[in-house]
Design a protein around this motif. Sequence first.
Motif, PDB file in Angstrom:
ATOM      1  N   UNK B 137      -7.816  11.264   2.020  1.00  0.00           N
ATOM      2  CA  UNK B 137      -7.529  12.487   2.773  1.00  0.00           C
ATOM      3  C   UNK B 137      -8.036  12.266   4.202  1.00  0.00           C
ATOM      4  N   UNK B 138      -7.131  12.332   5.169  1.00  0.00           N
ATOM      5  CA  UNK B 138      -7.500  11.953   6.538  1.00  0.00           C
ATOM      6  C   UNK B 138      -7.084  13.070   7.496  1.00  0.00           C
ATOM      7  N   UNK B 171     -11.429  11.677  10.856  1.00  0.00           N
ATOM      8  CA  UNK B 171     -12.375  11.933   9.771  1.00  0.00           C
ATOM      9  C   UNK B 171     -11.665  11.662   8.458  1.00  0.00           C
ATOM     10  N   UNK B 173     -11.856  11.192   4.174  1.00  0.00           N
ATOM     11  CA  UNK B 173     -12.578  11.516   2.941  1.00  0.00           C
ATOM     12  C   UNK B 173     -12.139  10.557   1.826  1.00  0.00           C
ATOM     13  N   UNK B 176     -14.502  14.685  -2.265  1.00  0.00           N
ATOM     14  CA  UNK B 176     -14.716  15.950  -1.541  1.00  0.00           C
ATOM     15  C   UNK B 176     -15.999  15.965  -0.710  1.00  0.00           C
TER      16      UNK B 176
END
Lengths: 471, 448
Positions: B137-138, B171, B173, B176
Amino acid sequence: MLDEDVAEATLGAIESKETVLLAEVRLEERNMRGLAVKSSQVNSLSSLEDSGMNVRVVLPTGIGFASSNRVSRVEGARLAKQAVRLAKGGKRESTVALSSEQPVRTSWAVSQKRSLIDVTTEDKLAFLRELDSLVVKTDVKVQGRYYELIDYEIGGFFANSEGSRIRSFIPRVVIGASNMVSSKGELAMSLREWGACGGWENVEEWDLGRVLPAEVRMLKNQIDHGRMLKPGVYDLVCGSEVTGIAAHESCGHPMEADRILGREMSQAGKSFVSQDMIGKKIGSKYATVIDDPTVPGTYGYYLYDQEGVKARPRHLYKDGLINEFLQNRETASRMNLKSNGSSRSEYYLREPIARMANTFVAPGDFQEDELIGSVKDGVLMRSFTEWNIDDKRYNQKYVSREAYFVKDGELAGPAKKCTLEITTPGFWGAIDAVSKKVVFDAAECGKGDPMQGMAVCTGGPMLRLRSVTLK
Amino acid sequence: MSELKELAVHLVELARSEGAKDVVAQAVQADTQQVRFSNSQIDAVNGWSERHVILFVAIGKHVISSDLRSPDNYDELAKRLVVQAKKAPENEGYGGIASGRFKYKAARIDKAIVSLKDPSKQAHEAIHAAESEGANNVGGTLFVRHQRFGIASSVGALAIDESASVDLSVRAFSQPEASGHALSCTPRLSKLRPKETGAKAGRLAVMAKNPAQGDQGRSDFISEPLFIGGLINSTSNMMSAFQVDIGMSMFAKKIGKRVASEEVTIVDDPVSDSTSRRAFDHEGVPCRRNTVIKDGILKTYLHNTSTAKRFKTKTTANAGPLIPTAFTTAGQPLPFHPVVVPGDWKVEEMIADTKRGLYANNTWYTRYQNYSTGEFSTIPRDAILRIENGEIVGAVKNIRISDNMMNLWKSVDAISKSSEEVFWWDEATPPSTLPTARFRGLNVTRSS
């Protein structure tokens, strides 16, 4: 006066081979005046007359937003073309969708008993100097005295391709006061803000001629007579200012749907709340937090959001359960819901995003002295200085500006720098009593990229938290 | 660009002819594009175009400023401002604006940035690079900025300036609660590193997997430039003479005294090539490199002409915008590009030299109990990696640094040879050039 024909012509100029799901045009004009006084002397005086417009185009594959501080048909046509080009740059794999909302044709305005524009610079300066004089007369040594007054009017016209046409007018006034008190070689800081939608009558209601001298006397009392708390587990009574910041930081922000969906992930962060947590327990039955843009006179007041959706109260936490997120049309669509009118932007150069308005804890049944009177060994934290919270909105810290020991139901002298460092469920789960009277404080909420400072209120009644760790 | 200078000259002459004595006019054309992405796809592409003039007018000590934002109406607004100045109350602290025959260095911007019309390609490259390192997840932003300025004053300032830059924030991930953050900020498009930046964020996100609850107590921190950028924000702001004057600075009465360890030298350098290079301050004084802290000793505050007069010194050419902006007053001296001068350590050597501590990627929400004494807390975020016996052995979460900012700078005992430009959102700002540094024995707290 904003020319509605420019908005109509701009909407008409939006052309795309792809289906345009929605096109919006916003015209805006702002007149702003600022005066700052440092130790009774004028520090700065400024004025601003501004107007501009933006165009937002939503395609199935992306959203484009173009804005400028020029308002004309030619500029509108240029922005229309740019917004379509930018929207095409998105190239999203998942299809963009928006909640279906009824078109609105209306006009709304905030009235003023004494118009801000009629208050002269001389009157404002005399007002700030009088405040300064009253602070000086307390005989408290206040090293830094810096008072700032800003007032402005924002006129807007919103039009979208679905037929909405909304004209709006908001006057706002805000005062910031910075005082640095010294005594016995120690320093204590107070940074406070008062703000409202409406006219000069609000400034008179704030009663700052009493409040500011009381503030510096309180800080001196905290320095001179305050004792450090022995870290441990205590009952804690939160004053409305502390209640309000907790409502804003650990309820309002984590309940923003765009944050929950990840749109702010690389800036203000995500949320400990996920979509499937509606109805899940977050606190005791006394934890009800409302965000309501429609409270007249409040700093965060509005009647229609910046997607043309009618504003209404949102019960974010209700009776201790996660209840409703702050939604705009895009986030609502992704959750198969309707928008609840939370879309706001700081001004015409910024995209609208999901924001709070006036976030507060719902009142309870207790008198304030009943809350304090029922505490055997604890602390009353009336206000705070340092505070922060992590980017999932789960771990927060509040350090007292004004606090008192409570022994056998009575205040027992000032407590210095009490620190509450607690999780979000820890805070909301510890409440076992709420007072009747709700008090609002004005604040500037930061979110978005570029950062958009947004006029909001935080607020609430007094809360009693049982058995929390204080440092 | 000369049209902006001509506009500024015209408004200075007009204001003078209406009766103003001191006048500064700065004409600005700013064009910005932004790609915002999250969940590994683009959310929106935004564009802003602003053309305006900041006009400052003084008649004796009657001072007022305005941001003229209606291009069709500049002359009328300028005349009205002079009328307002005549009625304005006296600003007793006004010390004039800098006068002189100034010489300015010409700017050389990267035209490739100005002509970049679709930056979404670089955003996609960063996303894919992060995913290829293990992120799932970016999110982030890519800004393309182009600004042009023309300035004129009634007492000698006359110049043009131009800047163009790109800044990418990624950023990523992997879980979570496991993320990494990386930046690439540059005034040269060829030096933008979308793939490397995405990959670094992705690698850090993987290293941050399965974080354990952090421990309370004292801990050494090896902090990346992005982390230090969050601290430089408030630290450098407190170097402003204005903040000192209103009691909001831990540096008050500290000139010539130790405010950091001898490893620490901090310079404000707006003249080297960077995303915040500028030719002149907002009074029109040519910018220069100012050493604020030398080997841990405070050498100067940052000044405009008025604060310099009050402090009986000379301006450092740090006058901020002559119109109030969020949280700053008109002309308030501001840092433009803080630089922590590099040391002689390699980052790997710092880690190997640390028996027990934390490697910190980023921080946010730095807030003070009291600016004059420096008590503060900040919340490390993204990869917080645990170091034991010179090696990274895991990750932690849910910690806060609760300490004193001057003690923090005094605790520095190692600074890296390498440094990089950082500029992120509202936290690592203003743009700065920073190394990695080791802070000894910072106080760590967490929720009970």
